[in-house]
Design an enzyme around this catalytic site. Sequence first.
Site, short mmCIF file in Angstrom:
data_model
loop_
_atom_site.label_atom_id
_atom_site.label_comp_id
_atom_site.label_asym_id
_atom_site.label_seq_id
_atom_site.Cartn_x
_atom_site.Cartn_y
_atom_site.Cartn_z
N ASP A 294 133.36 -2.00 74.99
CA ASP A 294 133.44 -1.70 76.42
C ASP A 294 134.21 -2.83 77.09
O ASP A 294 134.30 -3.95 76.56
CB ASP A 294 132.04 -1.57 77.02
CG ASP A 294 132.02 -1.03 78.44
OD1 ASP A 294 133.06 -0.51 78.89
OD2 ASP A 294 130.97 -1.13 79.10
N PHE A 470 132.75 0.67 82.72
CA PHE A 470 132.40 2.05 82.35
C PHE A 470 133.36 2.64 81.31
O PHE A 470 133.80 3.78 81.44
CB PHE A 470 132.34 2.97 83.58
CG PHE A 470 131.65 2.39 84.78
CD1 PHE A 470 130.47 1.67 84.65
CD2 PHE A 470 132.16 2.57 86.05
CE1 PHE A 470 129.82 1.13 85.75
CE2 PHE A 470 131.53 2.03 87.18
CZ PHE A 470 130.35 1.32 87.02
N HIS A 471 133.65 1.88 80.26
CA HIS A 471 134.58 2.35 79.22
C HIS A 471 133.96 2.32 77.82
O HIS A 471 134.56 1.76 76.90
CB HIS A 471 135.85 1.50 79.22
CG HIS A 471 136.68 1.63 80.45
ND1 HIS A 471 137.70 0.75 80.77
CD2 HIS A 471 136.66 2.54 81.45
CE1 HIS A 471 138.27 1.11 81.90
NE2 HIS A 471 137.65 2.19 82.35
N PRO A 472 132.78 2.90 77.59
CA PRO A 472 132.22 2.86 76.24
C PRO A 472 133.05 3.68 75.26
O PRO A 472 133.41 4.83 75.54
CB PRO A 472 130.81 3.45 76.42
CG PRO A 472 130.93 4.32 77.63
CD PRO A 472 131.91 3.63 78.53
#
Length: 544
Positions: A294, A470-472
Site C-alpha cells: 500500500d 487507499f491502494h491495497p
Amino acid sequence: MQKVYDYIVVGAGTAGCILANRLSENPANRVLLLEAGGRDNWIWFHVPVGYLFAIGNPRADWMFRTEEEPGLNGRSLSYPRGKVIGGCSAINAMIAMRGQAADYDAWRNLGLPGWGWSDVLPVFRQVEDHFLGQGPHHGVGGGFRVEAPRVSWPVLDAVRDAAAQMGIPKVDDFNTGQNDGSGYFHVNQKRGRRWSSARGFLKPVLHRANLRLETNVLADRLVIREGRVAGVRFRRADGTEQVAEARGEVILSAGAIGSVQILHRSGVGPGEWLKQAGIDCFLDRPGVGRNLQDHLQQRAIYKIQGARTLNDTYHSLAHKALMGLNYAVRRRGPLTMAPSQLGIFARSDPGQDRPNLEFHVQPLSLDKFGDPLHRFSAITVAACNLRPTSRGEVRVTSSDPTHSPVIRPNYLSTAEDRRVAADAIRVTRTLMRQPALHHLHPEEYLPGSSVGDDDESLAKAAGDIGTTIFHPTGTARMGRATEPEAVVDARLRFIGLGGLRVVDASVMPLIVSGNTNTPTAMIAMRGADLILADSRASVQRVPA
C-alpha cells in the site's frame, strides 16, 4: 434467477463491471455478477466531492480498519473499500493515473509475459475515453471518461512554481510512461460528475438478456468439486443462502481484501492461518493474503497567509451557497474537486533512477476524513513512497462472512521505507522554502517546526502523521507456478485450482508508481481478453 451460468463474476467494483461488460458481449455467454453492496442511487456517488460523505459511511464503505501498526507508533487506520456497484471507483479520488512504464516492465521481468509496458499501453488506451483525443498515449471510445479538472486555485499554481524552482519540470500529462514533473491530475469525470466503472461499463449493458446483476448479496465461499471451482455460495440480505454454478469459470474481482476473504473461507490459503480460523484447509496456498502493499503518505500541513483556500470557503455560508450555485448551473467549482488536485512526482534522493515520491497537494487541511476543515488558511502537501518494501497481510479469523478480516499492512517495517519517509519530509520542507512561496509565509503545522531534521526524528514523525492513500494491492499476486507464494499465473488463472481466476488489484506482483484504479481497470480489460481467448481455444480443441 437461473442456477447455471457460463461465467460468475464476484464483485461489481472497478474490475467486475468491466468483466461483466466484456464477457457478456457474446449473447451466447450467460454472465452472473454478484455485488455485496447496493445500487449507486445516492447523490454523493455522483457529485465528485461526495467522497467526503461516502468514505466512513456503511452505505458505501466496508468500514475496515487496520491492526494497530508498530510503524505508525501504535495507531490503527480506517481502511475504506467501496461497497456499491462501481466499488472503489464510486468513492475514490477519481485520479486517472497509470504509473510508470518501468513498473510494468518489472512485472514482465518477473517472468510474466504479456505484462510489459508495450503490452499494456494498448489496453490502457482501450479502457479510456480521453479528453486529449486519440493519439500514441491515449484512446477514445472506452468506458472510462477522463477529463481535465474543472476548478483552479492560485495557491496550487504557486506550489507548482516552487517545484519548478527545485528543478521539477511542469508537465501536462502524467500518463505517457514516465511521470517525472508537476501537473494537475486528470480525473475520471464527465462534465463535472464522477464517472465510475459502473457508469462507464456496467449500466450501459444491463439491458442485455444474458447478463444478470444481483446486488446486496454476500459471496460466502466457492463451491469446489474434484479440484475445480464449480460455483459460488452466497447470502442474500434476508439471510437465505443460494448457490450459482458456473459451466465455464468463476472470476474473483472483490479486491485485494475481499477476494482474499472469499478464498480463505473456501479453505484456500495458508494452511496454518486457516487452522487458526477454524476452517478446513482444501488447498494450502501460502501466498493468499500475503504480499499486501500500500502507499503510505505523510500528510504535512502548512498554514499560509494572503491566499484563499477551501478552509476559508468552507466556513462561509455565502461562499457555500455560491459553490452550490456554481455546480448546479455550470458543473464547476469546488464541488467538482477530487481529493487532490496538484500532483508532483519527485525523487527522495539523487540516487533514485526515477521518481519514487508522489505528492498530493490540496488547497485545504483537516485532521482526518470526516472531520471539518480547519478554521485557518492552509494547504496539505502529502508525500507517499511509490515503491514501498514493507509487506503486510490480510487474513480471516472466522468462517463467518460478516466478520471483518485482519488487515496488517506493516507500514514502515523496513529500514528502506523509514529512510524514504524521512527523506520525503525533507523534500517537502525544501519545497515549501522556495522563493515562489515566500509571499504566503508558510508555517509548518504538521509535523511541526519542533520536529528535528535528523533521521530518527523524521521517521518518528512519519509514523505520527502517516496515513493510507487507499491502494491495497498484491494479496493474490501473479507469478510463476514454481514460486511458493504465487497465487495466479500470467493469465490470471488460479494456480492449483481449475475454473477460477482472480482479476483485480490483488494480482499486482509489485505496486505501481501511482494511483491504482486505472491499472486495475487495465487488468480487468486484459483479463477479459485472456478469458475469452482461452475459451475460444478450448472450443477449437474439442473434437468435431
